[in-house]
Design a protein around this motif. Structure first.
Motif, PDB file in Angstrom:
ATOM      1  N   TYR A  27      -7.981  27.985 -24.997  1.00 12.84           N
ATOM      2  CA  TYR A  27      -7.105  29.158 -25.032  1.00 12.84           C
ATOM      3  C   TYR A  27      -7.366  29.887 -26.339  1.00 12.84           C
ATOM      4  N   GLY A  28      -7.769  31.161 -26.226  1.00 14.11           N
ATOM      5  CA  GLY A  28      -8.107  31.944 -27.401  1.00 14.11           C
ATOM      6  C   GLY A  28      -7.261  33.188 -27.522  1.00 14.11           C
ATOM      7  N   VAL A  29      -6.819  33.450 -28.742  1.00 14.56           N
ATOM      8  CA  VAL A  29      -6.084  34.666 -29.081  1.00 14.56           C
ATOM      9  C   VAL A  29      -6.776  35.283 -30.286  1.00 14.56           C
ATOM     10  N   GLY A  30      -7.386  36.430 -30.091  1.00 16.69           N
ATOM     11  CA  GLY A  30      -8.089  37.072 -31.196  1.00 16.69           C
ATOM     12  C   GLY A  30      -9.183  36.180 -31.734  1.00 16.69           C
ATOM     13  N   ASN A  31      -9.114  35.873 -33.032  1.00 15.18           N
ATOM     14  CA  ASN A  31     -10.125  35.032 -33.664  1.00 15.18           C
ATOM     15  C   ASN A  31      -9.822  33.543 -33.556  1.00 15.18           C
ATOM     16  N   PHE A  32      -8.710  33.188 -32.933  1.00 17.52           N
ATOM     17  CA  PHE A  32      -8.297  31.787 -32.853  1.00 17.52           C
ATOM     18  C   PHE A  32      -8.589  31.219 -31.466  1.00 17.52           C
ATOM     19  N   ASN A  33      -8.967  29.929 -31.457  1.00 14.23           N
ATOM     20  CA  ASN A  33      -9.190  29.237 -30.189  1.00 14.23           C
ATOM     21  C   ASN A  33      -8.783  27.780 -30.349  1.00 14.23           C
ATOM     22  N   VAL A  34      -8.110  27.238 -29.336  1.00 19.52           N
ATOM     23  CA  VAL A  34      -7.768  25.825 -29.313  1.00 19.52           C
ATOM     24  C   VAL A  34      -8.431  25.199 -28.093  1.00 19.52           C
ATOM     25  N   ARG A  35      -8.992  24.017 -28.285  1.00 18.91           N
ATOM     26  CA  ARG A  35      -9.696  23.329 -27.201  1.00 18.91           C
ATOM     27  C   ARG A  35      -9.152  21.912 -27.059  1.00 18.91           C
ATOM     28  N   TYR A  36      -8.898  21.531 -25.802  1.00 17.24           N
ATOM     29  CA  TYR A  36      -8.526  20.146 -25.497  1.00 17.24           C
ATOM     30  C   TYR A  36      -9.531  19.627 -24.482  1.00 17.24           C
ATOM     31  N   GLY A  37     -10.154  18.498 -24.794  1.00 11.48           N
ATOM     32  CA  GLY A  37     -11.193  17.972 -23.918  1.00 11.48           C
ATOM     33  C   GLY A  37     -10.936  16.555 -23.477  1.00 11.48           C
ATOM     34  N   LEU A  38     -11.507  16.212 -22.322  1.00  9.31           N
ATOM     35  CA  LEU A  38     -11.426  14.860 -21.762  1.00  9.31           C
ATOM     36  C   LEU A  38     -12.820  14.437 -21.303  1.00  9.31           C
ATOM     37  N   GLU A  39     -13.137  13.185 -21.527  1.00  7.81           N
ATOM     38  CA  GLU A  39     -14.353  12.583 -20.982  1.00  7.81           C
ATOM     39  C   GLU A  39     -13.925  11.353 -20.184  1.00  7.81           C
ATOM     40  N   TRP A  40     -14.401  11.268 -18.963  1.00  7.14           N
ATOM     41  CA  TRP A  40     -13.938  10.230 -18.041  1.00  7.14           C
ATOM     42  C   TRP A  40     -15.103   9.386 -17.548  1.00  7.14           C
ATOM     43  N   THR A  41     -14.930   8.071 -17.642  1.00  2.00           N
ATOM     44  CA  THR A  41     -15.850   7.111 -17.044  1.00  2.00           C
ATOM     45  C   THR A  41     -15.044   6.240 -16.092  1.00  2.00           C
ATOM     46  N   GLN A  42     -15.413   6.267 -14.816  1.00  2.00           N
ATOM     47  CA  GLN A  42     -14.638   5.516 -13.830  1.00  2.00           C
ATOM     48  C   GLN A  42     -14.802   4.011 -14.025  1.00  2.00           C
ATOM     49  N   HIS A  43     -13.865   3.264 -13.465  1.00  2.00           N
ATOM     50  CA  HIS A  43     -13.906   1.808 -13.549  1.00  2.00           C
ATOM     51  C   HIS A  43     -15.184   1.263 -12.921  1.00  2.00           C
ATOM     52  N   THR A  44     -15.602   0.111 -13.388  1.00  2.00           N
ATOM     53  CA  THR A  44     -16.781  -0.567 -12.846  1.00  2.00           C
ATOM     54  C   THR A  44     -16.429  -2.026 -12.585  1.00  2.00           C
ATOM     55  N   ASP A  45     -17.210  -2.681 -11.711  1.00  2.00           N
ATOM     56  CA  ASP A  45     -16.885  -4.058 -11.342  1.00  2.00           C
ATOM     57  C   ASP A  45     -18.147  -4.769 -10.844  1.00  2.00           C
ATOM     58  N   SER A  46     -18.567  -5.806 -11.553  1.00  2.00           N
ATOM     59  CA  SER A  46     -19.735  -6.602 -11.153  1.00  2.00           C
ATOM     60  C   SER A  46     -19.336  -7.994 -10.669  1.00  2.00           C
ATOM     61  N   THR A  47     -18.054  -8.215 -10.422  1.00  2.00           N
ATOM     62  CA  THR A  47     -17.564  -9.546 -10.066  1.00  2.00           C
ATOM     63  C   THR A  47     -18.245 -10.093  -8.815  1.00  2.00           C
ATOM     64  N   ASP A  48     -18.194  -9.343  -7.719  1.00  2.00           N
ATOM     65  CA  ASP A  48     -18.777  -9.825  -6.463  1.00  2.00           C
ATOM     66  C   ASP A  48     -20.291  -9.932  -6.562  1.00  2.00           C
ATOM     67  N   TYR A  49     -20.909  -8.966  -7.231  1.00  2.00           N
ATOM     68  CA  TYR A  49     -22.366  -8.966  -7.349  1.00  2.00           C
ATOM     69  C   TYR A  49     -22.856 -10.215  -8.071  1.00  2.00           C
ATOM     70  N   LEU A  50     -22.191 -10.587  -9.180  1.00  2.00           N
ATOM     71  CA  LEU A  50     -22.652 -11.719  -9.978  1.00  2.00           C
ATOM     72  C   LEU A  50     -22.157 -13.061  -9.465  1.00  2.00           C
ATOM     73  N   ALA A  51     -21.278 -13.047  -8.459  1.00  2.00           N
ATOM     74  CA  ALA A  51     -20.802 -14.313  -7.895  1.00  2.00           C
ATOM     75  C   ALA A  51     -21.956 -15.120  -7.323  1.00  2.00           C
ATOM     76  N   ASP A  52     -22.955 -14.428  -6.779  1.00  2.00           N
ATOM     77  CA  ASP A  52     -24.108 -15.114  -6.207  1.00  2.00           C
ATOM     78  C   ASP A  52     -24.989 -15.748  -7.271  1.00  2.00           C
ATOM     79  N   PHE A  53     -24.751 -15.379  -8.531  1.00  2.00           N
ATOM     80  CA  PHE A  53     -25.560 -15.930  -9.619  1.00  2.00           C
ATOM     81  C   PHE A  53     -24.771 -16.949 -10.445  1.00  2.00           C
ATOM     82  N   GLY A  54     -23.662 -17.431  -9.891  1.00  2.00           N
ATOM     83  CA  GLY A  54     -22.917 -18.492 -10.542  1.00  2.00           C
ATOM     84  C   GLY A  54     -21.776 -18.032 -11.426  1.00  2.00           C
TER      85      GLY A  54
END
Length: 1006
Positions: free
Chosen positions: A904-931
């Motif tokens: 949001y900018g007014v004249g010479n001023f600007n404010v920025r709010y940012g988000l970076e998202w990484t979704q959940h991950t899960d290797s439980t079932d995949y690695l079950a076959d490897f002990g």
């Protein structure tokens, strides 16, 4: 989440939440550019930019990344992401390196940054590289102003651009093409192209600086820069000079790395940590254990390895079961022990007893670099001069220069072998046999003589440090030809020169120091060479890692190697209209390019002679290659404002002839269809290739070591699979075999085996929606991508080679077994040889979503947007017989990632709010076959990073303040055993290891 639901959610984010204001997957209007700048758009460095940020030619045309056609529009058959330097500073990124490795460019895929200082990476330690779509640095092409930026770095695996060489102060914007483009740019453009574009037409001087200060007070980043330029009637000159420094962030500076634990459950659903080994001394989970294998990074210290002794005859340390009747072969000093067969020591493991209770945590571990330091010097200069002849020709030149000084502090163990009969042992320990013998290259003074005792000690910290100098100079002449055609002749030369040094222990000096004779009240080297210093006699101080300084000075030395990489490019291109259709002129480009490369990596003599203890040895990597190419591109406007708004087709092709492996053809076809002005469909299909890099062809023989436990015949028993059991026994290995020597792993280049190029197909299709609203501007784009890499260059791992050989019914008739050698007598030393071969297949599919919204709200301008990437499938099949395992959703491979922001900018001023998202991950079932059962924690939750900044911009002065990782979010934790970790966190660039940091950037213009 289903695709339809995701489309709705992303559009909602675009309207209600945020944009990555940098995203220009759709054209940017002048009003959006004005609002983004927050001030008058007639800035000196924007004189040759269009409203959408792309480059103008003299007559107003633009050249967009992914095409060599000059055009008056930004529309392409493939989506382009544009990120401006303004957006970099607003997001708090101090350098172009951190911007390019951010989620907004990489879609959340792992990148090599300064957290990888202790790992073997392309370009050597300290190099920062870029991997688009997670397909690897060698499949991602980096350009500077539309030209290749040459690789730089240290050691024999230089083959990728080191992002540290980029001149951050001069960067105007970055254009990212996430699509194959080998037909336009040649080799490497499989996953996509990043084009870093610098500012031009600067008049005056600009001084700027930025500092990023983590809340913990360590790991501070500082950058100072000066930008200058002048434009005359017929000439222009622009340049920059800058200094960047990043201080070390150590393990001791962050909570999650101060006590790395196994982080296991006692049972499924139990509390994290309840299944860890409990240190008898503290009653808490053991910090920095090493029994768990990968992902646990302690060291065995303060421990003595001796021949087996009955547990009933020695003192037992706390944690050992009372009345233990098995055998012990690991002992810890304890002066309180005065009875038994080994006074002064207590049993801490061996035989059937776990060795977890031995000491594995050294305080010096916390001195290691979590984020390694670097000091960079960058310079840039370009200029043009109009000749007024040769078709209104313009002579141009460009110089890029950088120096990187980086280092990495690590921790190492020092294992000292004492031979039978060694005077350095107490008399009661000289006659036993702990190891059958010590092979050449270990610490023992007399190879082939049995080892009576091994001292596991802590050497402490050591340093690797590099100096990398990179220079690229290029220039040419461009002008007009009859018929509105233009020509461009260009040539460049790039140099990368580096030295790399490691503080290492030299094997021959260690051996000499351990081979002693009595001398007075002490010892002297039996066969002294130079200023040989006798090793200290075994004592509690030695086991504690307290050594005489003169001995340390003798056995260790800085070991230095050098790397030289050269690249020369010659290019000629011609472009212009062929003829005119009702919808416009048919444009064409034809050209020729020659590139020449060479590498010369010369490790130290000690490294070449395998004289570095517990460190990979390597030999010279030296080779060269060259390529001649012809290319062409055609753009045909089929329809414009006739029934439909627009239909444009594009085709490109390239013929390539490499000296190393032969010729290759690539092509690409695509187009865009706009039934109306507010709806566009686009798509393309093409082939790409990647030529083998020089190190993949000519890598000098490198010798490293794998743990003894990685020997496939280790712990051979009657319950071992019948095929493996039979094959191991065919090699003479008896039941009950316990491997005591490391597995020797030798690597080599692939030129001898006829390494050839990778090939790939890449196609994509998408739509852009730009409806007109009276209350604001909205756009939404969705693009599907599909990449397949065939004949992929890969390196078979030691484990794969062993499995393919020993688990094969054909055994020694199997060609893979030619890569294995094993001694026929104890201790049955195993050597594995591996190199680069064309064997793998990779598949990658997904969808990119981008939503943007801007409107005048209240006294200012509001801009919202979102960029989300959804991976649908990702797998690499190394061998045709390997099972296909989809990596999407597993650790390090999130299905969804996204970046969002609101401005949001007014004249010479600007404010920025940012988000970076990484979704959940899960290797439980995949690695079950490897002990890995449910006691392992192998999944991570959704991970969000927040940032906030306030910015003021006037014509002559700018200032911004803000914070990254606003809520001080730690990375998630996983269990040890399956993946590399930093402390308890996965070693993954998508997580923030630094914590909350505050930043200030200031710019003033004269």
């Amino acid at each position: 989440m289903k695709t339809r639901e995701l489309l709705c959610a992303t559009a909602l984010y675009g309207v209600l939440l945020v944009p990555l204001a940098a995203q220009a997957q759709v054209p940017v209007t002048p009003s959006e550019t004005d609002a983004k700048a927050g001030t008058d758009t007639k800035q000196t460095d924007d004189a040759d930019l269009n409203a959408d940020g792309t480059s103008k030619s003299k007559d107003g045309d633009i050249v967009v990344t992914g095409s060599r056609i000059r055009r008056n529009r930004f529309d392409l058959a493939d989506p382009i992401t544009v990120i401006s330097n303004t957006e970099r500073t607003e997001a708090g990124f101090n350098t172009s390196t951190s911007l390019l490795q951010s989620t907004g460019v990489t879609n959340g895929t792992a990148q090599i940054n300064n957290a990888y200082g202790g790992y073997v990476t392309n370009g050597g330690p300290g190099a920062n590289t870029l991997s688009l779509r997670g397909l690897g640095t060698s499949r991602s092409l980096v350009l500077l102003n539309g030209r290749r930026l040459a690789p730089s770095g240290s050691r024999g695996t230089v083959g990728s651009v080191d992002l540290n060489s980029l001149p951050t102060a001069m960067v105007d914007r970055v254009e990212v093409l996430n699509a194959g483009a080998s037909s336009v740019y040649g080799s490497d453009a499989i996953a996509g192209v990043v084009n870093v574009i610098t500012r031009n037409n600067i008049n005056g001087i600009e001084l700027s600086g930025q500092v990023n200060v983590p809340e913990v007070g360590a790991g501070v980043e500082k950058r100072l820069a000066a930008v200058f330029g002048h434009t005359g009637d017929r000439f222009s000159i622009n340049g920059s000079a800058e200094y960047y420094r990043r201080d070390q962030l150590s393990f001791s500076d962050r909570d999650f790395t101060q006590c790395q634990t196994d982080y296991r459950r006692s049972a499924a659903g139990g509390e994290p940590g309840s299944g860890d080994f409990i240190d008898p001394r503290t009653g808490q989970s053991k910090c920095y254990g090493i029994a768990a294998g990968t992902g646990a990074s302690g060291v065995t210290i303060n421990t003595l390895g001796l021949p087996n002794r009955a547990g009933t005859t020695v003192a037992l340390a706390p944690g050992v079961p009372a009345n233990y009747s098995g055998v012990c072969n690991r002992f810890r000093p304890n002066t309180a022990v005065t009875t038994g067969t080994l006074p002064g020591y207590e049993c801490v493991g061996g035989g059937t007893l776990s060795t977890d209770i031995r000491d594995t945590f050294a305080p010096s571990l916390l001195s290691q670099a979590l984020i390694s330091p670097t000091e960079n010097y960058n310079g840039f200069l370009n200029g043009t001069y109009e000749l007024g002849a040769l078709g209104d020709a313009e002579v141009y030149a460009e110089l890029v220069a950088s120096r990187r000084k980086s280092d990495q502090i690590g921790n190492r163990q020092l294992s000292i072998d004492y031979n039978q009969g060694s005077l350095l042992l107490p008399a009661n320990l000289r006659g036993g046999t702990f190891l059958a013998y010590s092979a050449t290259g270990t610490t023992t003074a007399q190879p082939g003589v049995p080892v009576a005792a091994r001292a596991f000690t802590n050497f402490g910290t050591y340093n690797n440090y590099q100096t990398v100098d990179f220079v690229k100079f290029g220039g040419g002449i461009r002008g007009k030809l009859p018929g509105d055609w233009r020509y461009d002749f260009y040539a460049s030369k790039a140099w990368s020169d580096s030295s790399y040094t490691s503080d290492l222990v030299l094997t021959n000096r260690l051996q000499q120091s351990l081979d002693v004779v009595a001398s007075g009240s002490g010892f002297a080297c039996r066969n002294p060479v130079g200023n040989c210093v006798a090793a200290p006699a075994l004592s509690n101080n030695v086991l504690a890692g307290v050594f005489p300084q003169n001995w340390i000075d003798y056995i260790s030395a800085p070991v230095t190697g050098t790397t030289k990489f050269r690249e020369t490019v010659y290019n000629a291109s011609f472009d212009g209209p062929l003829f005119t259709l009702p919808a416009g002129p048919v444009q064409a480009v034809v050209g020729f390019e020659r590139r020449e490369y060479s590498i010369n990596d010369t490790p130290s003599e000690d490294s070449q002679n395998n004289n570095v203890y517990n460190f990979s040895s390597s030999t010279v990597t030296r080779g060269s290659d060259s390529v001649n190419e012809v290319f062409g591109e055609l753009e045909v406007p089929v329809l414009r404002d006739m029934v439909i708004h627009d239909l444009t087709l594009n085709a490109s092709g390239r013929y390539t002839d490499y000296a190393s492996y032969g010729s290759q053809e690539t092509y690409k076809v695509g187009g865009s269809l706009s039934p109306t002005r507010w709806l566009t469909f686009r798509g393309s299909y093409g082939t790409s290739f990647r030529a083998p890099q020089l190190f993949e062809q000519f890598l000098g023989a490198t010798t490293g070591f794998g743990a003894a436990s990685t020997d496939i015949c280790n712990n051979l028993s009657a319950t071992t699979s019948p095929v493996r059991l039979a094959n191991c026994q065919a090699d003479g290995i008896p039941l009950g075999f316990q491997a005591t020597n490391s597995v020797t792993i030798q690597q080599r280049g692939g030129a001898e085996s006829g390494l050839s190029a990778e090939t790939s197909t890449n196609w994509g299709a998408g739509a852009v929606l730009k409806p007109k609203f009276s209350f604001g501007d909205f756009s939404f784009a969705a693009d599907y991508f599909d990449i397949k890499v065939d004949n992929g260059i890969s390196q078979l791992s030691s484990a794969t080679i062993q499995s393919q050989c020993y688990d094969s019914p054909q055994f020694r008739q199997n060609a893979v077994c030619n890569f294995l050698q094993r001694s026929t007598t104890a201790p049955y030393q195993l050597t594995v040889t591996t190199g680069y071969v064309n064997i793998s297949t990779s598949i990658l599919r997904g969808i990119d979503y981008v939503a943007r919204f801007s409107a005048h709200v209240g006294p200012g301008d509001l801009r919202l947007g979102a960029q989300v990437t959804q991976f649908l499938k990702r797998y690499t099949q190394t061998l045709p017989t390997d099972p296909i395992i989809d990596q999407v959703g597993l650790l390090f491979n999130p299905r969804f990632t996204g970046v969002f922001d609101v401005n949001y900018g007014v004249g010479n001023f600007n404010v920025r709010y940012g988000l970076e998202w990484t979704q959940h991950t899960d290797s439980t079932d995949y690695l079950a076959d490897f002990g890995y059962d449910n006691t392992y924690i192998l999944k991570t939750p959704d991970y969000w990073l927040h940032s906030l900044s306030f910015n003021y911009r006037a014509p002559k002065f700018e200032i911004g303040v803000g914070a990254r990782n606003l809520f001080n979010k730690n990375p998630p934790f996983i269990s040890s055993g399956a993946y590399n970790r930093v402390g308890n966190a996965p070693l993954y660039s998508g997580y923030d290891f630094v914590g909350r940091q505050f930043f200030v950037n200031v710019t003033t213009k004269f």
